[in-house]
Enzyme design. Structure first.
Site, PDB file in Angstrom:
ATOM      1  N   GLY A  49       1.325  -1.228   0.135  1.00  0.00           N
ATOM      2  CA  GLY A  49       0.524  -0.026  -0.022  1.00  0.00           C
ATOM      3  C   GLY A  49       0.513   1.163  -0.157  1.00  0.00           C
ATOM      4  CD  GLN A  54       3.357   5.609   2.169  1.00  0.00           C
ATOM      5  OE1 GLN A  54       2.489   5.631   2.126  1.00  0.00           O
ATOM      6  NE2 GLN A  54       4.794   5.047   3.076  1.00  0.00           N
ATOM      7  CB  CYS A  94       6.434   2.298   7.413  1.00  0.00           C
ATOM      8  SG  CYS A  94       5.457   4.358   6.281  1.00  0.00           S
ATOM      9  CG  LEU A  95       7.292   1.938   0.885  1.00  0.00           C
ATOM     10  CD1 LEU A  95       5.876   1.807  -0.251  1.00  0.00           C
ATOM     11  CD2 LEU A  95       8.279   0.564   1.099  1.00  0.00           C
ATOM     12  CG  HIS A 136      -0.231   0.911   8.033  1.00  0.00           C
ATOM     13  ND1 HIS A 136       1.229   0.977   8.829  1.00  0.00           N
ATOM     14  CD2 HIS A 136       1.183   1.934   7.091  1.00  0.00           C
ATOM     15  CE1 HIS A 136       2.923   1.562   8.022  1.00  0.00           C
ATOM     16  NE2 HIS A 136       2.380   2.363   7.069  1.00  0.00           N
ATOM     17  CD  GLU A 137      -0.667   1.899   3.281  1.00  0.00           C
ATOM     18  OE1 GLU A 137       0.095   2.719   2.757  1.00  0.00           O
ATOM     19  OE2 GLU A 137      -0.296   1.428   3.474  1.00  0.00           O
ATOM     20  CG  HIS A 140       0.931   6.507   5.699  1.00  0.00           C
ATOM     21  ND1 HIS A 140       2.110   7.432   6.513  1.00  0.00           N
ATOM     22  CD2 HIS A 140       0.608   5.676   5.680  1.00  0.00           C
ATOM     23  CE1 HIS A 140       2.615   6.458   6.594  1.00  0.00           C
ATOM     24  NE2 HIS A 140       2.955   5.455   6.210  1.00  0.00           N
TER      25      HIS A 140
HETATM   26 NI    NI Z   1       3.472   3.586   6.141  1.00  0.00          NI
END
Ligand code: NI
Length: 182
Positions: A49, A54, A94-95, A136-137, A140
């Site tokens: 995701g 991000q 997480c990225l 989580h997504e 953001h």
């Molecule tokens: Ni993340």
């Protein structure tokens, strides 16, 4: 179309509340291009995701690739409702927070009301691992990172570097926790 640079923890864009999109904006080719860039960036980094902040765009859209059979779900202007407050714990990554894993407790069942890529209102109910993925997504889009939800305190080790996590903390089959590497 392009693979974008991923914003890392500390960049202010990750702490803003993302702006909601209008129906007209959703229908523009610029917006389609943004979603395409998110998809390419997510795939490049093997995420499941990604949210627009991000890739340095503070607008309310996230994509989640949770189903091998179907294309990615595009979630625009989401509202989350908790349907079951019982919490579950997963190790999250997480990225935007590379090299770390944290154990995060979240409600186990949520409903998400959102607009899809055609700007149609949609609703999805998710539970278990998917409920964690969505929360989580969508965090953001509200300026929240998983590290904010780790339960800190003496005597616990809820957050770790990946190497130490894999060496000492990776869930064993008998543990009642799983992993999410977003
Ligand atoms: Ni993340």
């Amino acid at each position: 179309m392009a693979i974008r640079k991923v914003a890392r923890m500390g960049h202010p864009v990750l702490r803003q509340k993302a702006r909601e999109l209008s129906v007209d904006e959703i229908r523009t080719s610029e917006f389609r291009a943004l979603v395409q860039d998110m998809l390419e960036t997510m795939n490049e980094y093997s995420g499941i995701g990604i949210a627009a902040p991000q890739i340095h765009e503070a607008v309310s859209v996230a994509i989640i690739d949770y189903d091998e059979e179907n294309p990615c779900t595009v979630i625009i202007n989401p509202k989350i409702t908790v349907l079951d407050e019982t919490t579950q714990a997963f190790w999250e990554g997480c990225l935007s927070v590379p090299d770390l894993r944290g154990l995060v407790h979240r409600p186990r069942k949520v409903q998400i009301d959102y607009l899809n890529l055609k700007a149609e209102p949609k609703q999805i109910v998710v539970e278990g691992f998917l409920a964690t993925v969505f929360q989580h997504e969508l965090d953001h889009l509200f300026g929240v990172l998983f590290v904010d939800r780790v339960q800190y305190g003496p005597g616990t080790s809820p957050i770790a570097f990946i190497e130490e996590y894999q060496r000492y903390l990776i869930p064993k089959e008998e543990d009642d926790v799983g992993e999410l590497d977003e």
